[in-house]
Every structure is written in C-alpha cells, then in structure tokens.
Design a protein around this motif. Structure first.
Motif, PDB file in Angstrom:
ATOM      1  N   GLY A   1     -26.054  14.899  58.870  1.00 19.67           N
ATOM      2  CA  GLY A   1     -25.612  15.696  60.004  1.00 19.67           C
ATOM      3  C   GLY A   1     -24.661  14.974  60.941  1.00 19.67           C
ATOM      4  N   GLU A   2     -24.386  13.712  60.680  1.00 20.81           N
ATOM      5  CA  GLU A   2     -23.518  12.903  61.544  1.00 20.81           C
ATOM      6  C   GLU A   2     -22.136  12.715  60.912  1.00 20.81           C
ATOM      7  N   TYR A   3     -21.149  12.472  61.763  1.00 16.42           N
ATOM      8  CA  TYR A   3     -19.813  12.117  61.287  1.00 16.42           C
ATOM      9  C   TYR A   3     -19.833  10.663  60.809  1.00 16.42           C
ATOM     10  N   VAL A   4     -19.283  10.438  59.625  1.00  9.90           N
ATOM     11  CA  VAL A   4     -19.193   9.097  59.063  1.00  9.90           C
ATOM     12  C   VAL A   4     -17.759   8.796  58.649  1.00  9.90           C
ATOM     13  N   LEU A   5     -17.438   7.514  58.615  1.00  9.22           N
ATOM     14  CA  LEU A   5     -16.148   7.021  58.159  1.00  9.22           C
ATOM     15  C   LEU A   5     -16.335   6.437  56.771  1.00  9.22           C
ATOM     16  N   VAL A   6     -15.549   6.926  55.810  1.00  8.13           N
ATOM     17  CA  VAL A   6     -15.613   6.456  54.427  1.00  8.13           C
ATOM     18  C   VAL A   6     -14.312   5.734  54.101  1.00  8.13           C
ATOM     19  N   LYS A   7     -14.426   4.501  53.618  1.00  4.73           N
ATOM     20  CA  LYS A   7     -13.264   3.742  53.163  1.00  4.73           C
ATOM     21  C   LYS A   7     -13.133   3.968  51.668  1.00  4.73           C
ATOM     22  N   ALA A   8     -12.137   4.756  51.288  1.00  7.54           N
ATOM     23  CA  ALA A   8     -12.008   5.240  49.914  1.00  7.54           C
ATOM     24  C   ALA A   8     -10.916   4.479  49.177  1.00  7.54           C
ATOM     25  N   ASP A   9     -11.300   3.344  48.594  1.00  7.66           N
ATOM     26  CA  ASP A   9     -10.354   2.534  47.841  1.00  7.66           C
ATOM     27  C   ASP A   9      -9.968   3.202  46.520  1.00  7.66           C
ATOM     28  N   SER A  10     -10.811   4.093  46.026  1.00  7.99           N
ATOM     29  CA  SER A  10     -10.586   4.707  44.712  1.00  7.99           C
ATOM     30  C   SER A  10     -10.486   6.230  44.800  1.00  7.99           C
ATOM     31  N   LEU A  11      -9.750   6.742  45.781  1.00 11.89           N
ATOM     32  CA  LEU A  11      -9.625   8.189  45.953  1.00 11.89           C
ATOM     33  C   LEU A  11      -8.761   8.788  44.847  1.00 11.89           C
ATOM     34  N   GLU A  12      -9.270   9.862  44.254  1.00 11.76           N
ATOM     35  CA  GLU A  12      -8.522  10.634  43.269  1.00 11.76           C
ATOM     36  C   GLU A  12      -8.509  12.085  43.717  1.00 11.76           C
ATOM     37  N   VAL A  13      -7.425  12.795  43.397  1.00 14.99           N
ATOM     38  CA  VAL A  13      -7.373  14.235  43.657  1.00 14.99           C
ATOM     39  C   VAL A  13      -7.151  14.965  42.344  1.00 14.99           C
ATOM     40  N   TYR A  14      -7.767  16.129  42.250  1.00 14.68           N
ATOM     41  CA  TYR A  14      -7.669  16.960  41.054  1.00 14.68           C
ATOM     42  C   TYR A  14      -7.061  18.284  41.434  1.00 14.68           C
ATOM     43  N   ASP A  15      -5.958  18.622  40.793  1.00 17.82           N
ATOM     44  CA  ASP A  15      -5.303  19.913  41.012  1.00 17.82           C
ATOM     45  C   ASP A  15      -6.268  20.992  40.503  1.00 17.82           C
ATOM     46  N   THR A  16      -6.587  21.965  41.350  1.00 15.19           N
ATOM     47  CA  THR A  16      -7.565  22.999  40.981  1.00 15.19           C
ATOM     48  C   THR A  16      -6.934  24.157  40.230  1.00 15.19           C
ATOM     49  N   VAL A  17      -5.615  24.159  40.062  1.00 15.91           N
ATOM     50  CA  VAL A  17      -4.949  25.211  39.298  1.00 15.91           C
ATOM     51  C   VAL A  17      -4.890  24.788  37.837  1.00 15.91           C
ATOM     52  N   TYR A  18      -5.371  25.662  36.956  1.00 12.01           N
ATOM     53  CA  TYR A  18      -5.390  25.325  35.527  1.00 12.01           C
ATOM     54  C   TYR A  18      -4.427  26.178  34.768  1.00 12.01           C
TER      55      TYR A  18
ATOM     56  N   ILE B   1      -8.172  12.134  58.027  1.00  7.45           N
ATOM     57  CA  ILE B   1      -7.834  11.280  56.887  1.00  7.45           C
ATOM     58  C   ILE B   1      -6.619  10.462  57.292  1.00  7.45           C
ATOM     59  N   PHE B   2      -6.678   9.153  57.005  1.00  2.57           N
ATOM     60  CA  PHE B   2      -5.582   8.269  57.378  1.00  2.57           C
ATOM     61  C   PHE B   2      -5.608   7.032  56.486  1.00  2.57           C
ATOM     62  N   ILE B   3      -4.473   6.323  56.475  1.00  2.00           N
ATOM     63  CA  ILE B   3      -4.350   5.095  55.688  1.00  2.00           C
ATOM     64  C   ILE B   3      -4.331   3.908  56.646  1.00  2.00           C
ATOM     65  N   GLU B   4      -5.149   2.918  56.314  1.00  3.11           N
ATOM     66  CA  GLU B   4      -5.171   1.680  57.084  1.00  3.11           C
ATOM     67  C   GLU B   4      -5.329   0.533  56.091  1.00  3.11           C
ATOM     68  N   GLU B   5      -4.408  -0.419  56.134  1.00  3.80           N
ATOM     69  CA  GLU B   5      -4.416  -1.562  55.222  1.00  3.80           C
ATOM     70  C   GLU B   5      -4.463  -1.113  53.757  1.00  3.80           C
ATOM     71  N   GLU B   6      -3.646  -0.108  53.425  1.00  2.16           N
ATOM     72  CA  GLU B   6      -3.505   0.413  52.062  1.00  2.16           C
ATOM     73  C   GLU B   6      -4.754   1.117  51.527  1.00  2.16           C
ATOM     74  N   ILE B   7      -5.737   1.380  52.372  1.00  2.00           N
ATOM     75  CA  ILE B   7      -6.948   2.087  51.954  1.00  2.00           C
ATOM     76  C   ILE B   7      -7.014   3.414  52.700  1.00  2.00           C
ATOM     77  N   THR B   8      -7.322   4.486  51.976  1.00  5.86           N
ATOM     78  CA  THR B   8      -7.478   5.785  52.608  1.00  5.86           C
ATOM     79  C   THR B   8      -8.860   5.877  53.241  1.00  5.86           C
ATOM     80  N   HIS B   9      -8.883   6.282  54.504  1.00  6.20           N
ATOM     81  CA  HIS B   9     -10.123   6.456  55.262  1.00  6.20           C
ATOM     82  C   HIS B   9     -10.330   7.948  55.494  1.00  6.20           C
ATOM     83  N   ILE B  10     -11.558   8.405  55.336  1.00  2.85           N
ATOM     84  CA  ILE B  10     -11.892   9.817  55.537  1.00  2.85           C
ATOM     85  C   ILE B  10     -13.053   9.898  56.519  1.00  2.85           C
ATOM     86  N   ILE B  11     -12.901  10.751  57.532  1.00  6.78           N
ATOM     87  CA  ILE B  11     -13.995  11.020  58.461  1.00  6.78           C
ATOM     88  C   ILE B  11     -14.490  12.433  58.176  1.00  6.78           C
ATOM     89  N   GLY B  12     -15.776  12.537  57.903  1.00 10.47           N
ATOM     90  CA  GLY B  12     -16.393  13.826  57.616  1.00 10.47           C
ATOM     91  C   GLY B  12     -17.847  13.808  58.015  1.00 10.47           C
TER      92      GLY B  12
END
Length: 128
Positions: free
Chosen positions: A111-128, A68-79
């Motif tokens: 089954g392949e590694y892909v690069l996702v450009k995630a302009d709208s990434l959100e995270v949710y705290d899993t502790v309630y 996971i990395f930031i490039e040009e203000e967009i978070t990129h994810i490889i998975g």
C-alpha cells in the motif's frame, strides 16, 4: 501503458530504447514483433527481470506519485506496492499498469509508494 520512443540504440544484440511516458522517461530493452521507430507511440507492458532486494534496489519513496526517470544509467520507477505473494513475487502499480517484481526481503510495505531501481527493465509491445 503508452510510451513514445525518443531514441533507439541497435549497436548491441538487443534494441535499447529511450522513451517518454506521462510519468517521465526511461530506458529499456525492446521486445516486439517489429523494430521500434523513433517518434512512434506503442502500448507496452513492463518487465523487470532481476531479483530485487528490499532496502537496496527497492525502498520506500519520499515521493507519493507515479514517476519514471533515469539516474546514473539506471531506470528508476516509483509506484505503489499493491500485493506481496508468499513466493516472493510482488505487484507494483505504475499508473494503469501492474509490474510483477521478485523481491527478496521481509515486511514489504503493501500500500506504500516504493522506489525501484530497474537495471534490467524490458518492455513488450502488446500489439501482435
């Protein structure tokens, strides 16, 4: 997945966090029951709210490891693209996490590694 908060920007309506993981760093909108604190670790789930498009915002990755990395203000994810459902939803494996994506396009490479450009990434705290 565990993240470490590096920075918090509350100047907008949403809290935007900069964070580190064992796979790199990213930026996302924070969703949790409490405000994120710099220096604290949190267990989170990822959500990408945009509809993605094959060969534009999702493409084959030359790298074959989680990242996971930031490039040009967009978070990129490889998975790894683990599964594609008939309704356009896909499962992306990112470390021990699964991120559900809505991807338009045909012949997605399961089954392949892909690069996702995630302009709208959100995270949710899993502790309630």
């Amino acid at each position: 997945m565990e993240i470490l908060i590096r920075g918090v920007d509350n100047s907008d309506m949403d809290s935007i966090i900069d964070f580190n993981t064992e796979y790199g760093n990213g930026k996302a909108v924070w969703n949790g029951n409490s405000d994120p604190e710099v220096g604290n670790k949190y267990n989170v789930e990822y959500d990408i709210t945009d509809i993605l498009e094959w060969n534009k915002t999702v493409s084959l990755s030359k790298e074959k490891s989680f990242k996971i990395f930031i490039e040009e203000e967009i978070t990129h994810i490889i998975g790894v693209l683990e599964k594609v459902y008939k309704d356009g939803i896909s499962d992306l494996r990112f470390g021990n996490s699964i991120i559900q994506l809505e991807v338009e396009g045909k012949d997605l490479p399961v089954g392949e590694y892909v690069l996702v450009k995630a302009d709208s990434l959100e995270v949710y705290d899993t502790v309630y």
